[in-house]
Design an enzyme around this catalytic site. Structure first.
Site, PDB file in Angstrom:
ATOM      1  N   CYS A   1       0.865  -1.181   0.000  1.00  0.00           N
ATOM      2  CA  CYS A   1       0.000   0.000   0.000  1.00  0.00           C
ATOM      3  C   CYS A   1       0.900   1.228   0.000  1.00  0.00           C
ATOM      4  O   CYS A   1       2.107   1.124   0.224  1.00  0.00           O
ATOM      5  CB  CYS A   1      -0.908   0.011   1.226  1.00  0.00           C
ATOM      6  SG  CYS A   1      -2.298   1.157   1.032  1.00  0.00           S
TER       7      CYS A   1
ATOM      8  N   CYS B   1      -3.995   6.086   0.545  1.00  0.00           N
ATOM      9  CA  CYS B   1      -3.467   4.806   0.071  1.00  0.00           C
ATOM     10  C   CYS B   1      -3.018   4.854  -1.383  1.00  0.00           C
ATOM     11  O   CYS B   1      -2.562   3.848  -1.925  1.00  0.00           O
ATOM     12  CB  CYS B   1      -4.506   3.713   0.268  1.00  0.00           C
ATOM     13  SG  CYS B   1      -4.929   3.453   2.011  1.00  0.00           S
TER      14      CYS B   1
ATOM     15  N   LYS C   1     -12.051  -5.289   3.124  1.00  0.00           N
ATOM     16  CA  LYS C   1     -11.442  -4.392   4.102  1.00  0.00           C
ATOM     17  C   LYS C   1     -12.393  -3.227   4.309  1.00  0.00           C
ATOM     18  O   LYS C   1     -12.638  -2.439   3.395  1.00  0.00           O
ATOM     19  CB  LYS C   1     -10.100  -3.893   3.576  1.00  0.00           C
ATOM     20  CG  LYS C   1      -9.444  -2.880   4.502  1.00  0.00           C
ATOM     21  CD  LYS C   1      -8.057  -2.524   4.013  1.00  0.00           C
ATOM     22  CE  LYS C   1      -7.430  -1.475   4.909  1.00  0.00           C
ATOM     23  NZ  LYS C   1      -6.077  -1.136   4.482  1.00  0.00           N
TER      24      LYS C   1
ATOM     25  N   ARG D   1     -11.029   7.380   4.273  1.00  0.00           N
ATOM     26  CA  ARG D   1     -10.827   6.295   3.321  1.00  0.00           C
ATOM     27  C   ARG D   1     -12.137   5.665   2.851  1.00  0.00           C
ATOM     28  O   ARG D   1     -12.132   4.597   2.258  1.00  0.00           O
ATOM     29  CB  ARG D   1      -9.963   5.206   3.957  1.00  0.00           C
ATOM     30  CG  ARG D   1      -8.582   5.656   4.399  1.00  0.00           C
ATOM     31  CD  ARG D   1      -7.605   4.482   4.351  1.00  0.00           C
ATOM     32  NE  ARG D   1      -6.502   4.593   5.286  1.00  0.00           N
ATOM     33  CZ  ARG D   1      -5.504   5.459   5.185  1.00  0.00           C
ATOM     34  NH1 ARG D   1      -5.484   6.339   4.203  1.00  0.00           N
ATOM     35  NH2 ARG D   1      -4.531   5.460   6.083  1.00  0.00           N
TER      36      ARG D   1
ATOM     37  N   GLU E   1     -16.817  -8.105  -3.298  1.00  0.00           N
ATOM     38  CA  GLU E   1     -15.390  -7.747  -3.373  1.00  0.00           C
ATOM     39  C   GLU E   1     -14.513  -8.993  -3.305  1.00  0.00           C
ATOM     40  O   GLU E   1     -13.499  -9.098  -3.996  1.00  0.00           O
ATOM     41  CB  GLU E   1     -15.015  -6.815  -2.219  1.00  0.00           C
ATOM     42  CG  GLU E   1     -15.511  -5.402  -2.384  1.00  0.00           C
ATOM     43  CD  GLU E   1     -14.847  -4.671  -3.538  1.00  0.00           C
ATOM     44  OE1 GLU E   1     -13.640  -4.889  -3.786  1.00  0.00           O
ATOM     45  OE2 GLU E   1     -15.545  -3.891  -4.211  1.00  0.00           O
TER      46      GLU E   1
ATOM     47  N   LYS F   1     -11.381  -8.011   7.176  1.00  0.00           N
ATOM     48  CA  LYS F   1     -10.737  -7.109   8.119  1.00  0.00           C
ATOM     49  C   LYS F   1     -11.665  -5.965   8.468  1.00  0.00           C
ATOM     50  O   LYS F   1     -12.273  -5.410   7.546  1.00  0.00           O
ATOM     51  CB  LYS F   1      -9.468  -6.586   7.445  1.00  0.00           C
ATOM     52  CG  LYS F   1      -8.682  -5.567   8.209  1.00  0.00           C
ATOM     53  CD  LYS F   1      -7.578  -5.019   7.332  1.00  0.00           C
ATOM     54  CE  LYS F   1      -6.929  -3.882   8.095  1.00  0.00           C
ATOM     55  NZ  LYS F   1      -5.961  -3.169   7.341  1.00  0.00           N
TER      56      LYS F   1
ATOM     57  N   SER G   1      -5.491  -3.416  14.878  1.00  0.00           N
ATOM     58  CA  SER G   1      -4.868  -2.704  16.000  1.00  0.00           C
ATOM     59  C   SER G   1      -5.857  -2.300  17.091  1.00  0.00           C
ATOM     60  O   SER G   1      -5.559  -2.393  18.281  1.00  0.00           O
ATOM     61  CB  SER G   1      -4.126  -1.481  15.481  1.00  0.00           C
ATOM     62  OG  SER G   1      -4.991  -0.617  14.775  1.00  0.00           O
TER      63      SER G   1
ATOM     64  N   TYR H   1      -1.793  -9.105  16.437  1.00  0.00           N
ATOM     65  CA  TYR H   1      -0.670  -8.532  17.181  1.00  0.00           C
ATOM     66  C   TYR H   1      -0.428  -9.303  18.477  1.00  0.00           C
ATOM     67  O   TYR H   1       0.561  -9.063  19.159  1.00  0.00           O
ATOM     68  CB  TYR H   1      -0.945  -7.053  17.484  1.00  0.00           C
ATOM     69  CG  TYR H   1      -1.138  -6.229  16.225  1.00  0.00           C
ATOM     70  CD1 TYR H   1      -0.037  -5.764  15.514  1.00  0.00           C
ATOM     71  CD2 TYR H   1      -2.411  -5.953  15.735  1.00  0.00           C
ATOM     72  CE1 TYR H   1      -0.206  -5.029  14.349  1.00  0.00           C
ATOM     73  CE2 TYR H   1      -2.595  -5.219  14.562  1.00  0.00           C
ATOM     74  CZ  TYR H   1      -1.487  -4.760  13.877  1.00  0.00           C
ATOM     75  OH  TYR H   1      -1.652  -4.049  12.719  1.00  0.00           O
TER      76      TYR H   1
HETATM   77  C1  PBG Z   1      -2.754   0.007   4.952  1.00  0.00           C
HETATM   78  C2  PBG Z   1      -3.175  -0.781   6.123  1.00  0.00           C
HETATM   79  C3  PBG Z   1      -3.851  -0.340   7.286  1.00  0.00           C
HETATM   80  C4  PBG Z   1      -3.955  -1.430   8.117  1.00  0.00           C
HETATM   81  C5  PBG Z   1      -3.355  -2.506   7.468  1.00  0.00           C
HETATM   82  N1  PBG Z   1      -2.892  -2.083   6.233  1.00  0.00           N
HETATM   83  C6  PBG Z   1      -4.295   1.005   7.672  1.00  0.00           C
HETATM   84  C7  PBG Z   1      -5.483   1.629   7.084  1.00  0.00           C
HETATM   85  O1  PBG Z   1      -6.159   1.145   6.181  1.00  0.00           O
HETATM   86  O2  PBG Z   1      -5.727   2.753   7.551  1.00  0.00           O
HETATM   87  C8  PBG Z   1      -4.607  -1.413   9.465  1.00  0.00           C
HETATM   88  C9  PBG Z   1      -4.109  -2.444  10.386  1.00  0.00           C
HETATM   89  C10 PBG Z   1      -4.529  -2.322  11.803  1.00  0.00           C
HETATM   90  O3  PBG Z   1      -5.306  -1.436  12.213  1.00  0.00           O
HETATM   91  O4  PBG Z   1      -4.061  -3.162  12.552  1.00  0.00           O
HETATM   92  N2  PBG Z   1      -3.759   0.306   4.042  1.00  0.00           N
HETATM   93 ZN    ZN Z   2      -3.238   2.092   2.780  1.00  0.00          ZN
END
Ligand code: PBG
Ligand code: ZN
Length: 278
Positions: A71, A81, A146, A168, A184, A199, A225, A264
């Site tokens: 990305c 992105c 996602k 986003r 998707e 995700k 996260s 994590y």
């Molecule tokens: C990049 C990406 C992101 C995450 C994984 N790849 C950030 C986003 O889309 O803002 C998030 C991972 C996480 O929150 O653990 N596009």
């Molecule tokens: Zn990204």
């Protein structure tokens, strides 16, 4: 993110060695470059942080399964992105740069590339570029479903990758629309994805289950996260039993149908397993 820190390219081989010793057999790499710019040039620099980390790790641990996030948001100064043109993200120009990034990771020796920008046609673009450059064996883990989620906050803090303007929602999926998420996934499989991912994980168990029932492809779930941070924060206050809650949530994600989980908590969990307490 409590318990998580950025590693230098010199530190990563020792980390992966330790992980292999704990039977964690695969890792996903994210890069944070020294400098960010509008085009995210650090992402496709042959000597960029991720490319260097891949080479360093493979030198010491050729057996670890290496995956790399593909990305631009960690590398662009505006935090989107993709590249910006006319006030918005230019989808097709971004796909070209994602393909270039994926090829540079493959050249460094990565096993699996994971395009996460949610651009239309990104899986097809990455697959075509990999094949053209002779990397037919490099697999694609597609961030297929996602969702535009508030659970990515701690990651964006850690990677300094929050968008400087807007959000986003133009390219990530609507959390309310299950059928769109499944569409998707179907598209990414048609474009050549080897593994598809949902995700976040815990707030989207129904999407994981629906994907499991509809598709035969390997299915991954990403416990992001924010999911991690909530458990850590509550555990730090003594409000919940961290081990028990982590084991229960990972079990729930597996029960919903994920073949594997990006988390994590992997190292914590592996340690607890080693101690015989998980
Ligand atoms: C990049 C990406 C992101 C995450 C994984 N790849 C950030 C986003 O889309 O803002 C998030 C991972 C996480 O929150 O653990 N596009
Ligand atoms: Zn990204």
């Amino acid at each position: 993110m409590p318990g998580i820190r950025r590693l230098t390219v010199d530190e990563v081989p020792a980390e992966t060695k330790e992980l292999l010793g704990l039977d964690v057999s695969a890792v996903l790499l994210f890069g944070v470059p020294a400098e960010k710019d509008p085009l995210g040039q650090g992402a496709y620099d042959e000597d960029g942080v991720v490319q260097t980390a891949i080479r360093n790790i493979k030198e010491v641990n050729p057996d670890i399964v290496l995956m790399s996030d593909v990305c631009l948001c960690g590398y662009t100064d505006h935090g989107h992105c993709g590249v910006i043109r006319g006030g918005g993200v230019d989808n097709d120009a971004t796909v070209e740069l994602l393909a270039k990034t994926a090829v540079s990771h493959a050249r460094a020796g990565v096993d699996i590339v994971a395009p996460s920008a949610m651009m239309d046609g990104q899986v097809a673009g990455v697959r075509a570029a990999l094949d053209r450059e002779g990397f037919e064996d490099t697999a694609i883990l597609a961030y297929a479903a996602k969702h535009a989620s508030a659970f990515y906050g701690p990651f964006r803090d850690a990677a300094d990758s929050a968008p400087r303007f807007g959000d986003r929602r133009g390219y990530q999926k609507d959390p309310a629309n299950l059928r769109e998420s499944l569409r998707e996934i179907a598209l990414d499989l048609e474009e050549g994805a080897d593994i598809v991912m949902v995700k976040p994980a815990l707030p989207y168990l129904d999407v994981i289950r629906a994907a499991r029932e509809r598709f035969d492809a390997p299915l991954a779930a990403y416990a992001v996260s924010g999911e991690y941070a909530m458990i850590k924060a509550a555990a730090d206050r003594g409000w919940i039993d961290e081990r028990a809650v982590v084991e229960e949530t990972l079990t729930a994600i597996r029960r919903a149908g994920a073949d594997f989980i990006l988390t994590y908590h992997a190292k914590d969990f592996a340690r607890w397993r080693e101690e015989g307490s998980a």
